[in-house]
Scaffold this motif. Sequence first.
Motif, PDB file in Angstrom:
ATOM      1  N   THR A 223     -28.990 -10.185 -14.652  1.00 32.64           N
ATOM      2  CA  THR A 223     -29.269  -9.876 -13.244  1.00 32.64           C
ATOM      3  C   THR A 223     -28.042 -10.079 -12.360  1.00 32.64           C
ATOM      4  N   GLY A 224     -27.020 -10.719 -12.914  1.00 29.91           N
ATOM      5  CA  GLY A 224     -25.839 -10.947 -12.099  1.00 29.91           C
ATOM      6  C   GLY A 224     -24.670 -11.481 -12.895  1.00 29.91           C
ATOM      7  N   VAL A 225     -23.508 -11.485 -12.241  1.00 30.30           N
ATOM      8  CA  VAL A 225     -22.277 -12.021 -12.816  1.00 30.30           C
ATOM      9  C   VAL A 225     -21.765 -13.103 -11.876  1.00 30.30           C
ATOM     10  N   ARG A 226     -21.606 -14.308 -12.413  1.00 25.07           N
ATOM     11  CA  ARG A 226     -21.121 -15.422 -11.601  1.00 25.07           C
ATOM     12  C   ARG A 226     -19.602 -15.503 -11.699  1.00 25.07           C
ATOM     13  N   LEU A 227     -18.942 -15.438 -10.546  1.00 31.31           N
ATOM     14  CA  LEU A 227     -17.485 -15.507 -10.506  1.00 31.31           C
ATOM     15  C   LEU A 227     -17.019 -16.951 -10.438  1.00 31.31           C
ATOM     16  N   THR A 228     -15.735 -17.172 -10.730  1.00 33.93           N
ATOM     17  CA  THR A 228     -15.211 -18.534 -10.728  1.00 33.93           C
ATOM     18  C   THR A 228     -15.158 -19.139  -9.328  1.00 33.93           C
TER      19      THR A 228
END
Length: 408
Positions: A223-228
């Motif tokens: 459902t999503g991509v978590r960035l640093t």
Amino acid sequence: MARPENVTIVGGSLGGMSVAQELRRLGYDGGVTVIGAERTRAHYDRTQLSKDLLTGLTEPDALYLMTEDEVAGLALDLRTGCRATGLSVATGRKSVTVDDGSPAEADVVVIATGSAARRPPFPADLAGVHVLRTLNDALAVRTGLATAADVVVLGAGFIGCEVAASARSLGRRVTVVDLQPAPMCTVLGPVVGDHFARLHRARGTVLELGTGVAGLVGDDHVTGVRLTDGRVLDADLVVIGFGGVPETAWLRGSGVDVDNGVVCDDAGRTSVAGVLALGDAARWHSPRHGRPLRSEHWNHVSPQATVVAENIVAGAVAAGGEAVSRLDALPSFWTDQFGTRTQLVGAPGPGDDVDILAGAPGESGLVALYTRDGRATAALAVDAPRALIRHRALVADGAPWPRANGAL
């Protein structure tokens, strides 16, 4: 060495099958075994997997480069759906061990195993998350694009940018994430990388550059991509384009030198007599550039296959000995994005200078020349094939910059 009686080719896609074709074209009538990991015919046009196949302009049947009758006419022992697990060169004959338990013995072995998708340093086993290396991978991505709203591409290299362009052409919201400051910066440098950044942004692609990925979000389906930096990008389709890793792990203990690919001379011969390599899995020495080069681009494989086959037929299969054929072709590639075609000849290095000779970044007609120590190393043209032809000779000669400047 006399002409070998049997040849085993490990790898059944473009490189491996091209060697088989060349052997038969040259009149070789010995036994040829081809071991291929894909269960179906793998000799297809991979350049379209990230382009027209994704958008539906091309169907799988149109990608095959040989008909079944043409394959049958090569009289091969073709073993599909099999992976090589080891190589023994202890005796005069070579023996490839295969995961189905059936060894393949031969006088000569050709390594054409290609590369595998580089995996991310975080879990990526959610539904809706894909890599793109094979026809089946591409078909899975195409199925996902049919219903996806938000597409996130991890990696702004060639494959990542082509996938992003294809997804945007289908009207999807697309974000590309990469630690590099510009698309394709690692290979083409920041000046030309800026061209692709402008090209994508002008067509609505969101670029998250200089940004890392911490992981993926979702239970069963992404459902999503978590960035640093803590932000989460919406995503119902993720394509991972972190580049390729040469498929060479199966060669451990064989004595074949491997260093980011099988190390070869300019005739495709490895450190072990009677073992040759080509394609994505190999690094061929380039006298022209004074260093080994590993090219994952389509244009380089066919001339390598010709060189390998000619040396096999002549029995010139030991490095250090005389070769009847050596590779002297300029590296080249092309990429199609948003209806523009970018072509490059040569091998630009990380510290090369770049001069814009015509046009401007983000526009059709861009022409750029790469130089190192005042000599031309590569030329790039966007929708300008004639300009590329003009500058090819400068790159081939390693012409000094004043001569290149005067030739415009």
